[in-house]
Write a protein that holds these residues in place. Structure first.
Motif, PDB file in Angstrom:
ATOM      1  N   GLU A  81       0.818  -1.209   0.000  1.00  0.00           N
ATOM      2  CA  GLU A  81       0.000   0.000   0.000  1.00  0.00           C
ATOM      3  C   GLU A  81       0.851   1.258   0.000  1.00  0.00           C
ATOM      4  O   GLU A  81       0.484   2.270  -0.606  1.00  0.00           O
ATOM      5  N   LEU A  82       2.005   1.217   0.653  1.00  0.00           N
ATOM      6  CA  LEU A  82       2.909   2.369   0.620  1.00  0.00           C
ATOM      7  C   LEU A  82       3.468   2.570  -0.782  1.00  0.00           C
ATOM      8  O   LEU A  82       3.656   3.715  -1.226  1.00  0.00           O
ATOM      9  N   GLU A  83       3.702   1.488  -1.482  1.00  0.00           N
ATOM     10  CA  GLU A  83       4.168   1.608  -2.869  1.00  0.00           C
ATOM     11  C   GLU A  83       3.080   2.232  -3.737  1.00  0.00           C
ATOM     12  O   GLU A  83       3.353   3.093  -4.582  1.00  0.00           O
ATOM     13  N   LYS A  84       1.832   1.813  -3.527  1.00  0.00           N
ATOM     14  CA  LYS A  84       0.722   2.414  -4.265  1.00  0.00           C
ATOM     15  C   LYS A  84       0.600   3.905  -3.940  1.00  0.00           C
ATOM     16  O   LYS A  84       0.373   4.731  -4.835  1.00  0.00           O
ATOM     17  N   LEU A  85       0.749   4.243  -2.654  1.00  0.00           N
ATOM     18  CA  LEU A  85       0.676   5.644  -2.241  1.00  0.00           C
ATOM     19  C   LEU A  85       1.755   6.467  -2.937  1.00  0.00           C
ATOM     20  O   LEU A  85       1.468   7.537  -3.498  1.00  0.00           O
ATOM     21  N   ASN A  86       2.985   5.986  -2.902  1.00  0.00           N
ATOM     22  CA  ASN A  86       4.089   6.718  -3.517  1.00  0.00           C
ATOM     23  C   ASN A  86       3.887   6.866  -5.018  1.00  0.00           C
ATOM     24  O   ASN A  86       4.200   7.915  -5.595  1.00  0.00           O
ATOM     25  N   THR A  87       3.357   5.827  -5.648  1.00  0.00           N
ATOM     26  CA  THR A  87       3.099   5.904  -7.087  1.00  0.00           C
ATOM     27  C   THR A  87       2.025   6.938  -7.383  1.00  0.00           C
ATOM     28  O   THR A  87       2.167   7.765  -8.296  1.00  0.00           O
ATOM     29  N   ALA A  88       0.936   6.905  -6.612  1.00  0.00           N
ATOM     30  CA  ALA A  88      -0.170   7.842  -6.836  1.00  0.00           C
ATOM     31  C   ALA A  88       0.281   9.284  -6.646  1.00  0.00           C
ATOM     32  O   ALA A  88       0.010  10.154  -7.483  1.00  0.00           O
ATOM     33  N   VAL A  89       0.979   9.548  -5.533  1.00  0.00           N
ATOM     34  CA  VAL A  89       1.446  10.908  -5.259  1.00  0.00           C
ATOM     35  C   VAL A  89       2.476  11.340  -6.301  1.00  0.00           C
ATOM     36  O   VAL A  89       2.465  12.480  -6.770  1.00  0.00           O
ATOM     37  N   GLY A  90       3.352  10.413  -6.676  1.00  0.00           N
ATOM     38  CA  GLY A  90       4.370  10.729  -7.667  1.00  0.00           C
ATOM     39  C   GLY A  90       3.794  11.080  -9.025  1.00  0.00           C
ATOM     40  O   GLY A  90       4.381  11.862  -9.775  1.00  0.00           O
ATOM     41  N   LEU A  91       2.641  10.517  -9.330  1.00  0.00           N
ATOM     42  CA  LEU A  91       2.000  10.791 -10.618  1.00  0.00           C
ATOM     43  C   LEU A  91       1.026  11.960 -10.541  1.00  0.00           C
ATOM     44  O   LEU A  91       0.348  12.270 -11.515  1.00  0.00           O
ATOM     45  N   GLY A  92       0.954  12.599  -9.371  1.00  0.00           N
ATOM     46  CA  GLY A  92       0.187  13.837  -9.267  1.00  0.00           C
ATOM     47  C   GLY A  92      -1.134  13.775  -8.553  1.00  0.00           C
ATOM     48  O   GLY A  92      -1.903  14.752  -8.598  1.00  0.00           O
ATOM     49  N   ALA A  93      -1.445  12.681  -7.873  1.00  0.00           N
ATOM     50  CA  ALA A  93      -2.712  12.623  -7.128  1.00  0.00           C
ATOM     51  C   ALA A  93      -2.727  13.684  -6.031  1.00  0.00           C
ATOM     52  O   ALA A  93      -1.751  13.847  -5.301  1.00  0.00           O
ATOM     53  N   ASP A  94      -3.830  14.402  -5.928  1.00  0.00           N
ATOM     54  CA  ASP A  94      -3.962  15.456  -4.916  1.00  0.00           C
ATOM     55  C   ASP A  94      -4.468  14.914  -3.591  1.00  0.00           C
ATOM     56  O   ASP A  94      -4.189  15.478  -2.530  1.00  0.00           O
ATOM     57  N   THR A  95      -5.242  13.833  -3.646  1.00  0.00           N
ATOM     58  CA  THR A  95      -5.741  13.159  -2.453  1.00  0.00           C
ATOM     59  C   THR A  95      -5.717  11.660  -2.714  1.00  0.00           C
ATOM     60  O   THR A  95      -5.724  11.218  -3.866  1.00  0.00           O
ATOM     61  N   VAL A  96      -5.706  10.878  -1.639  1.00  0.00           N
ATOM     62  CA  VAL A  96      -5.687   9.419  -1.769  1.00  0.00           C
ATOM     63  C   VAL A  96      -6.666   8.826  -0.766  1.00  0.00           C
ATOM     64  O   VAL A  96      -6.703   9.234   0.397  1.00  0.00           O
ATOM     65  N   MET A  97      -7.460   7.865  -1.227  1.00  0.00           N
ATOM     66  CA  MET A  97      -8.372   7.164  -0.330  1.00  0.00           C
ATOM     67  C   MET A  97      -7.845   5.764  -0.044  1.00  0.00           C
ATOM     68  O   MET A  97      -7.458   5.044  -0.973  1.00  0.00           O
ATOM     69  N   ASP A  98      -7.820   5.400   1.230  1.00  0.00           N
ATOM     70  CA  ASP A  98      -7.482   4.044   1.641  1.00  0.00           C
ATOM     71  C   ASP A  98      -8.783   3.265   1.760  1.00  0.00           C
ATOM     72  O   ASP A  98      -9.545   3.457   2.704  1.00  0.00           O
ATOM     73  N   LEU A  99      -9.036   2.394   0.796  1.00  0.00           N
ATOM     74  CA  LEU A  99     -10.273   1.622   0.761  1.00  0.00           C
ATOM     75  C   LEU A  99     -10.023   0.176   1.171  1.00  0.00           C
ATOM     76  O   LEU A  99     -10.658  -0.740   0.665  1.00  0.00           O
ATOM     77  N   SER A 100      -9.117  -0.023   2.101  1.00  0.00           N
ATOM     78  CA  SER A 100      -8.771  -1.373   2.541  1.00  0.00           C
ATOM     79  C   SER A 100      -9.984  -2.108   3.102  1.00  0.00           C
ATOM     80  O   SER A 100     -10.770  -1.546   3.867  1.00  0.00           O
ATOM     81  N   THR A 101     -10.096  -3.381   2.708  1.00  0.00           N
ATOM     82  CA  THR A 101     -11.189  -4.224   3.188  1.00  0.00           C
ATOM     83  C   THR A 101     -10.673  -5.553   3.731  1.00  0.00           C
ATOM     84  O   THR A 101     -11.466  -6.423   4.095  1.00  0.00           O
ATOM     85  N   GLY A 102      -9.345  -5.743   3.738  1.00  0.00           N
ATOM     86  CA  GLY A 102      -8.768  -6.988   4.229  1.00  0.00           C
ATOM     87  C   GLY A 102      -8.329  -6.876   5.669  1.00  0.00           C
ATOM     88  O   GLY A 102      -8.938  -6.177   6.469  1.00  0.00           O
ATOM     89  N   GLY A 103      -7.239  -7.527   5.993  1.00  0.00           N
ATOM     90  CA  GLY A 103      -6.745  -7.518   7.362  1.00  0.00           C
ATOM     91  C   GLY A 103      -5.863  -6.327   7.673  1.00  0.00           C
ATOM     92  O   GLY A 103      -5.424  -5.603   6.777  1.00  0.00           O
ATOM     93  N   ASN A 104      -5.622  -6.116   8.968  1.00  0.00           N
ATOM     94  CA  ASN A 104      -4.711  -5.074   9.455  1.00  0.00           C
ATOM     95  C   ASN A 104      -5.061  -3.697   8.909  1.00  0.00           C
ATOM     96  O   ASN A 104      -4.188  -2.918   8.514  1.00  0.00           O
ATOM     97  N   ILE A 105      -6.341  -3.382   8.887  1.00  0.00           N
ATOM     98  CA  ILE A 105      -6.779  -2.104   8.322  1.00  0.00           C
ATOM     99  C   ILE A 105      -6.197  -0.930   9.097  1.00  0.00           C
ATOM    100  O   ILE A 105      -5.709   0.044   8.503  1.00  0.00           O
ATOM    101  N   ASP A 106      -6.235  -0.987  10.423  1.00  0.00           N
ATOM    102  CA  ASP A 106      -5.695   0.111  11.223  1.00  0.00           C
ATOM    103  C   ASP A 106      -4.207   0.298  10.973  1.00  0.00           C
ATOM    104  O   ASP A 106      -3.723   1.436  10.838  1.00  0.00           O
ATOM    105  N   GLY A 107      -3.461  -0.805  10.929  1.00  0.00           N
ATOM    106  CA  GLY A 107      -2.020  -0.712  10.726  1.00  0.00           C
ATOM    107  C   GLY A 107      -1.661  -0.151   9.367  1.00  0.00           C
ATOM    108  O   GLY A 107      -0.750   0.677   9.244  1.00  0.00           O
ATOM    109  N   ILE A 108      -2.360  -0.601   8.352  1.00  0.00           N
ATOM    110  CA  ILE A 108      -2.105  -0.100   6.994  1.00  0.00           C
ATOM    111  C   ILE A 108      -2.453   1.378   6.908  1.00  0.00           C
ATOM    112  O   ILE A 108      -1.698   2.183   6.355  1.00  0.00           O
ATOM    113  N   ARG A 109      -3.603   1.753   7.469  1.00  0.00           N
ATOM    114  CA  ARG A 109      -4.005   3.162   7.416  1.00  0.00           C
ATOM    115  C   ARG A 109      -3.001   4.050   8.149  1.00  0.00           C
ATOM    116  O   ARG A 109      -2.668   5.143   7.693  1.00  0.00           O
ATOM    117  N   GLN A 110      -2.527   3.572   9.305  1.00  0.00           N
ATOM    118  CA  GLN A 110      -1.571   4.366  10.070  1.00  0.00           C
ATOM    119  C   GLN A 110      -0.291   4.593   9.283  1.00  0.00           C
ATOM    120  O   GLN A 110       0.255   5.700   9.266  1.00  0.00           O
TER     121      GLN A 110
END
Length: 242
Positions: A81-110
């Motif tokens: 998910e951090l790789e996805k975040l870096n890719t999105a921001v690097g390509l110009g995303a102004d905001t990012v939504m974490d739509l996690s539905t699997g395990g460790n949702i709190d940890g991933i979001r943090q």
């Protein structure tokens, strides 16, 4: 004090000044637009203390692009998910939504909030559903408590589905694709099972009430309505309120 409250008191906050520089606009214009409910600055204080760079969304600002990331029940770990975040921001995303539905949702979001320079959003009902065996077991208190939990964690904006009303659910039965929104379909199923009105709608006043809401969060969603006690009146409303 929230951005909305400050704007309506006539105060230009550091976040408004930052947005003004980014947008090449006057700080007073930013304040005025926020006060009118025509601009939002999704900047949770918790996230602001980390890497968040405030940005504005509104008619006076440049068009913004959102990117969706998040894990599923079968794939997606923190590093992914951090790789996805870096890719999105690097390509110009102004905001990012974490739509996690699997395990460790709190940890991933943090991890995402800690690393992100752009606002992070969520759909609270997604995590609520992970905590119950049956969607019918969801209660309005669970929804409200999850909003507060995620706000305390640092989430900058949230999507709810207050406009999917009980009286309109039947109208979706003949649609080719039904209800395409996952959050909307979950709320529709809940309403049909309980024969009750949408909990987001019936508890919208409490959701929007500053004393009830975590003081760690900004009023990034509440500025969409002129007063914090005005519920959305149209079934097309599916805006956030944090």
């Amino acid at each position: 004090m929230t951005q909305l409250e400050a704007a309506r008191k006539g105060s230009v906050t550091p976040e408004m000044e930052f947005v003004a520089r980014r947008e090449d606009l006057e700080p007073e214009l930013i304040r005025s637009e926020v006060a009118r409910g025509r601009m939002v600055i999704p900047a949770n204080k918790v996230h602001r203390a980390k890497k968040l760079e405030p940005m504005g969304i509104g008619v006076a600002a440049a068009c913004k692009i959102n990117a969706n990331i998040g894990n599923s029940a079968v794939t997606g770990k923190v590093d992914d998910e951090l790789e996805k975040l870096n890719t999105a921001v690097g390509l110009g995303a102004d905001t990012v939504m974490d739509l996690s539905t699997g395990g460790n949702i709190d940890g991933i979001r943090q991890a995402i909030i800690d690393a992100s320079p752009v606002p992070i959003g969520t759909v609270p009902v997604y995590q609520v559903i992970q905590d119950v065996k049956d969607p019918r077991d969801v209660t309005p208190r669970m929804l409200l408590d999850m909003v507060e939990h995620q706000a305390k964690q640092g989430v900058d904006y949230m999507t709810i589905h207050a406009g999917v009303l009980l009286e309109y659910v039947a109208l979706t039965s003949n649609r080719v694709t039904g209800i395409v929104s996952r959050g909307g379909s979950l709320m529709a199923a809940w309403m049909v099972a309980h024969h009750q009105q949408n909990a987001w709608y019936t508890h919208f006043d409490e959701l929007s009430d500053p004393p009830r809401r975590s003081r760690s969060a900004t009023a990034c969603g509440r500025v969409a309505w002129p007063t914090p006690t005005t519920r959305p009146s149209s079934p097309s409303w599916t805006r956030l309120a944090s």
